[in-house]
Design a protein around this motif. Structure first.
Motif, short mmCIF file in Angstrom:
data_model
loop_
_atom_site.label_atom_id
_atom_site.label_comp_id
_atom_site.label_asym_id
_atom_site.label_seq_id
_atom_site.Cartn_x
_atom_site.Cartn_y
_atom_site.Cartn_z
N LEU A 1 0.85 -1.04 0.01
CA LEU A 1 -0.04 -0.15 -0.12
C LEU A 1 0.90 1.22 0.18
CD1 LEU A 1 -2.61 1.94 0.24
CD2 LEU A 1 -2.53 1.15 2.69
N ASP A 2 0.83 1.82 -1.14
CA ASP A 2 1.61 3.19 -1.16
C ASP A 2 0.76 4.39 -0.92
OD1 ASP A 2 4.02 2.03 -2.29
OD2 ASP A 2 2.94 1.72 -3.90
N VAL A 3 1.33 5.39 -0.06
CA VAL A 3 0.43 6.13 0.82
C VAL A 3 1.17 7.81 0.52
CG1 VAL A 3 -0.52 7.38 2.74
CG2 VAL A 3 -0.59 4.85 2.43
N VAL A 4 0.59 8.72 0.09
CA VAL A 4 1.13 9.98 -0.09
C VAL A 4 0.71 10.55 1.29
CG1 VAL A 4 1.03 12.23 -1.22
CG2 VAL A 4 1.31 10.24 -2.28
N GLY A 5 1.49 11.56 1.96
CA GLY A 5 1.36 12.38 3.08
C GLY A 5 1.49 13.91 2.42
N LYS A 6 0.66 14.37 1.83
CA LYS A 6 0.70 15.81 1.50
C LYS A 6 0.66 17.00 2.58
CE LYS A 6 -1.30 19.44 -1.27
NZ LYS A 6 -2.46 20.05 -2.35
N LEU A 7 1.82 17.64 2.69
CA LEU A 7 1.88 18.78 3.64
C LEU A 7 0.88 19.60 3.47
CD1 LEU A 7 3.29 19.42 6.54
CD2 LEU A 7 5.14 20.46 5.25
N VAL A 8 -0.09 20.06 4.33
CA VAL A 8 -1.07 21.21 4.02
C VAL A 8 -0.73 22.66 5.01
CG1 VAL A 8 -2.62 19.61 3.04
CG2 VAL A 8 -2.66 19.99 5.27
N TRP A 9 -0.17 22.34 6.06
CA TRP A 9 0.36 23.01 6.94
C TRP A 9 1.35 22.95 7.77
CZ3 TRP A 9 1.03 23.40 12.27
CH2 TRP A 9 1.01 24.67 12.69
N TYR A 10 2.40 24.18 7.96
CA TYR A 10 3.50 23.72 8.43
C TYR A 10 4.02 25.11 9.27
CZ TYR A 10 5.56 24.95 4.06
OH TYR A 10 5.67 25.70 2.85
N SER A 11 4.38 25.11 10.40
CA SER A 11 4.84 26.28 11.25
C SER A 11 6.04 26.98 10.71
CB SER A 11 4.69 25.97 12.76
OG SER A 11 5.97 25.03 13.02
N SER A 12 7.07 26.48 10.24
CA SER A 12 8.21 26.83 9.75
C SER A 12 8.65 26.30 8.40
CB SER A 12 9.37 26.74 10.88
OG SER A 12 9.61 25.30 10.98
N THR A 13 9.69 26.82 7.91
CA THR A 13 10.33 26.38 6.59
C THR A 13 10.59 24.76 6.67
OG1 THR A 13 11.17 28.45 5.92
CG2 THR A 13 11.85 26.74 4.71
N GLN A 14 10.03 24.27 5.66
CA GLN A 14 10.53 22.50 5.81
C GLN A 14 10.59 22.21 4.40
OE1 GLN A 14 9.47 19.96 8.48
NE2 GLN A 14 11.38 19.67 7.38
N ASN A 15 11.87 21.58 4.12
CA ASN A 15 12.24 21.15 2.84
C ASN A 15 11.90 19.55 2.97
OD1 ASN A 15 14.61 19.38 3.94
ND2 ASN A 15 15.73 21.40 4.25
N PRO A 16 11.94 19.00 1.53
CA PRO A 16 11.57 17.68 1.33
C PRO A 16 12.24 16.52 2.07
CG PRO A 16 11.49 18.61 -0.82
CD PRO A 16 12.22 19.56 0.13
N LEU A 17 13.86 16.71 2.13
CA LEU A 17 14.61 15.89 3.07
C LEU A 17 14.15 15.97 4.42
CD1 LEU A 17 17.83 16.15 1.13
CD2 LEU A 17 16.42 14.27 1.14
N GLY A 18 14.12 17.10 5.01
CA GLY A 18 13.58 17.21 6.38
C GLY A 18 12.24 16.61 6.88
#
Length: 421
Positions: free
Chosen positions: A99-116
């Motif tokens: 089962l392949d799942v995507v977790g799309k970031l819709v809100w975050y409190s500070s800058t976030q890069n994909p690796l982080g």
């Protein structure tokens, strides 16, 4: 240089003999073969109970992450890959599925890069004893083996980006996802690809339109449920993709060479090539579904681009994602490309024998090569239907049970399919 000559050169450079596998069946011959393939696909399909269990665990993981990260992150979760495309097949060795799942970031409190973001999700899941047994941080996802269950979850976190789509699709949601090998992010569009495949699966071959009534399914709308996995009989595209996956899994499970197992063709690449070939070939009034399946498989390689020595099977729904990018790797690229072309020739050969031969022994051998114990279990019914003699003292389901017992967990020897291996 023509496409045909170009690929003759590629086969020659890779040391693989190329020949055309497609041979047609008469129109009156296709029904028993269709029924045989339906039986095999039904045996490899996921039950409603298993789908319900997968949905429940996936929802629990989604709720946990949104709860534990509520002060810094919020995700929207949805399925991608084979389950979203309705082309999942169960591993016949372990009886498990992915089962392949995507977790799309819709809100975050500070800058976030994909690796982080990937590391954050991994750390939180690793701290939860309900999900963390055997957990692995992969190139772009977190793998949760979930021992004791019948499925593995691969969770890929991503962030929304602005991106162009080479081909128009009804639904699109471009993302940037982690790519640890380049120490950065790469574009992806799981929703767009699912929409692209869905739209093309509705293109029904003329002979199928005459033979079957159309089936319709109601569309199902912060974690979106996994789509129901029922695939209508007239969905030749998805059926072809499933047959290719079944053959691939059976073929690579038997190989002793571990490197070749590691380089087996990935599902997203097969789905893309199959869909492109199907769209160009489906509208032929004189072609039966079996003839169409064979012709599509015979033409898969013609939808691989090779410019300036590099292979491309580009994502049709977002610029910058190449499903064949690992074929261009300086260390393993040639081996990966060689493996695809070698396997494509083998699947064409095996299915042509299986779907055209009237020799019982050839049918048994081809069924075993193409689908392993599943093929052996059901080929006796095909032989009987064709009036070619009795293949076994055992019934198909009994023989299948003896050759392919259910196993409680994934064995280490079985090759694992991932969309971005």
């Amino acid at each position: 240089m023509t496409k045909q000559n170009r690929f003759q050169d590629i086969y020659k450079a890779l040391g693989i003999h190329q020949d055309r596998m497609f041979e047609g069946l008469a129109a009156e011959d296709w029904t028993p073969y269709s029924e045989f393939l339906e039986e095999i696909l039904a045996a490899a399909s996921i039950s409603q109970a298993e789908l319900k269990q997968a949905n429940k665990t996936y929802q629990e993981i989604a709720e946990y992450l949104n709860d534990v990260l509520e002060n810094t992150h919020e995700f929207e979760f949805y399925s991608q890959g084979s389950l979203a495309h309705k082309t999942t097949v169960r591993n016949s060795s372990s009886n498990r599925f992915d089962l392949d799942v995507v977790g799309k970031l819709v809100w975050y409190s500070s800058t976030q890069n994909p690796l982080g973001l990937l590391k954050t999700v991994y750390d939180k899941l690793k701290n939860n004893p309900r999900f963390n047994e055997g957990i692995e941080l992969k190139n772009r996802c977190v793998m949760l083996p979930l021992p004791g269950k019948c499925f593995t979850i691969d969770l890929t976190p991503g962030q929304a980006i602005s991106a162009t789509s080479p081909e128009p699709v009804q639904v699109t949601d471009p993302l940037s996802v982690a790519d640890q090998k380049t120490n950065g992010g790469k574009p992806s569009n799981p929703k767009g690809f699912t929409s692209w495949l869905d739209e093309r699966s509705e293109l029904t071959p003329p002979m199928v339109m005459k033979a079957w009534d159309r089936f319709t399914e109601a569309a199902k709308a912060n974690a979106k449920p996994i789509p129901e996995q029922h695939v209508a009989l007239d969905d030749v595209l998805r059926r072809t993709i499933q047959l290719l996956k079944l053959h691939r899994d059976a073929y690579y499970r038997k190989l002793e060479n571990k490197d070749r197992k590691r380089f087996m063709p990935i599902s997203i690449l097969l789905s893309t090539l199959t869909t492109r070939a199907y769209v160009d070939l489906y509208n032929q009034p004189d072609k039966t579904p079996i003839q169409l399946i064979l012709e599509v498989i015979d033409n898969l390689h013609e939808y691989i681009d090779r410019d300036s020595g590099e292979y491309h099977v580009d994502n049709p729904t977002i610029d910058g994602e190449n499903f064949a990018d690992k074929w261009n790797d300086t260390e393993t690229g040639k081996a990966r490309a060689t493996e695809f072309f070698r396997w494509r020739r083998q699947v064409g050969h095996d299915l042509t024998e299986l779907l055209t031969s009237k020799d019982p022994q050839i049918l048994r051998e081809a069924a075993s090569r193409a689908f392993g114990s599943r093929g052996v279990g059901f080929v006796s019914g095909l032989i009987a239907t064709l009036g070619l003699g009795n293949s076994s003292q055992l019934g198909g389901s009994e023989l299948l049970g003896r050759l392919n017992p259910r196993e409680p967990s994934r064995p280490g020897v079985a090759p694992r399919d991932t969309n971005h291996a």
